[in-house]
Write an enzyme that holds these catalytic residues in place. Structure first.
Site, mmCIF file in Angstrom:
data_model
loop_
_atom_site.group_PDB
_atom_site.id
_atom_site.type_symbol
_atom_site.label_atom_id
_atom_site.label_comp_id
_atom_site.label_asym_id
_atom_site.label_seq_id
_atom_site.Cartn_x
_atom_site.Cartn_y
_atom_site.Cartn_z
ATOM 1 C CE LYS A 196 -3.626 0.230 2.659
ATOM 2 N NZ LYS A 196 -4.461 0.192 3.906
HETATM 3 C C1 E4P Z 1 -7.765 0.864 4.437
HETATM 4 O O1 E4P Z 1 -7.003 0.603 3.589
HETATM 5 C C2 E4P Z 1 -7.676 2.092 5.237
HETATM 6 O O2 E4P Z 1 -6.455 2.132 5.845
HETATM 7 C C3 E4P Z 1 -8.768 2.106 6.255
HETATM 8 O O3 E4P Z 1 -9.897 1.513 5.744
HETATM 9 C C4 E4P Z 1 -9.118 3.456 6.815
HETATM 10 O O4 E4P Z 1 -10.291 3.287 7.563
HETATM 11 P P1 E4P Z 1 -10.719 4.296 8.701
HETATM 12 O O5 E4P Z 1 -11.203 5.531 8.033
HETATM 13 O O6 E4P Z 1 -11.828 3.584 9.413
HETATM 14 O O7 E4P Z 1 -9.526 4.505 9.572
#
Ligand code: E4P
Length: 224
Positions: free
Chosen positions: A86
């Site tokens: 990522k």
């Molecule tokens: C996923 O890749 C993200 O890091 C995550 O879903 C962010 O989610 P949040 O807004 O609940 O922290």
């Protein structure tokens, strides 16, 4: 077939939902790992023994330079797991994605808050695009509309990128995103819980069983 991910490293919950959902794997971010106090060298073997060797794990780089992100991606890719790296879709992140893709390393462009930002990540070669639905909603941006626009952009430009919307807080957001036909989705535990076990269903099922037992006692359907 859509790829389902859990956005958690909670092994108990991953094991629980692996029984009732066709999980492709999990997504993580630095906050999730830090809160759980677990690094990937402990996480990866534990997830693999829980979900099997086919499990895909999305792991975010934490460097703040192009060179650092590229090196992290190479190191992660060298591990013997199905890892998607990522990379935040920032200016530096986009430059890193272009370099990382030269080595054919799978990449998810994360922290996407607009369709045009996702478009650029797709143009740089990202395999997955993660628009943050709820985080946009709380900023007054229609997160689902951004996912829809991004899906259109990917399709009309014939990019290979798969949308993997993230950041959900309720089942309505999930339903609206699923109606767009996205290729993947990641959900936090509390949202999955609401989807697979909505409170209104249990009383109905209990009533069926009570009615049955009143007449047939402990007999099963095939014994009646
Ligand atoms: C996923 O890749 C993200 O890091 C995550 O879903 C962010 O989610 P949040 O807004 O609940 O922290």
């Amino acid at each position: 077939m859509i790829e389902f991910y859990l956005d958690t490293v909670d092994l108990e919950q991953i094991s629980r939902f692996n029984h009732c959902l066709p999980l492709k794997g999990i997504t993580t971010n630095p906050t999730i790992l830090a809160k759980a106090g677990i690094g990937i060298n402990r996480l990866l073997p534990e997830i693999t023994s829980l979900l099997g060797g086919h499990t895909r794990v999305h792991i975010q780089v934490v460097s703040d330079s192009v060179e650092g992100m590229v090196l992290e991606a190479q190191k992660l890719h060298a591990l013997s797991y199905d890892i998607v790296v990522k990379v935040p879709a920032t200016e530096i992140g986009l430059a890193a994605i272009r370099q990382i893709k030269r080595d054919a390393i799978p990449v998810l462009a994360t922290a996407i808050y607009s369709a045009e930002q996702g478009f650029l990540a797709a143009a740089c070669g990202a395999d997955y695009l993660a628009p943050y639905v709820n985080r946009m909603d709380v900023l007054g941006i229609d997160g689902v509309a951004v996912v829809s626009d991004l899906q259109d952009l990917v399709e009309c430009n014939q990019f290979d990128s798969v949308l993997l919307p993230a950041s959900f807080k309720n089942s309505q957001q999930v339903l609206r995103v699923l109606k767009l036909g996205v290729g993947a989705i990641t959900l936090p535990v509390n949202v999955v819980e609401g989807l697979v076990s909505p409170g209104i269903v249990h009383p109905a099922v209990e009533q069926f069983n009570q009615d049955w037992q009143t007449v047939f006692g402990s007999q099963k359907s095939y014994e009646s």
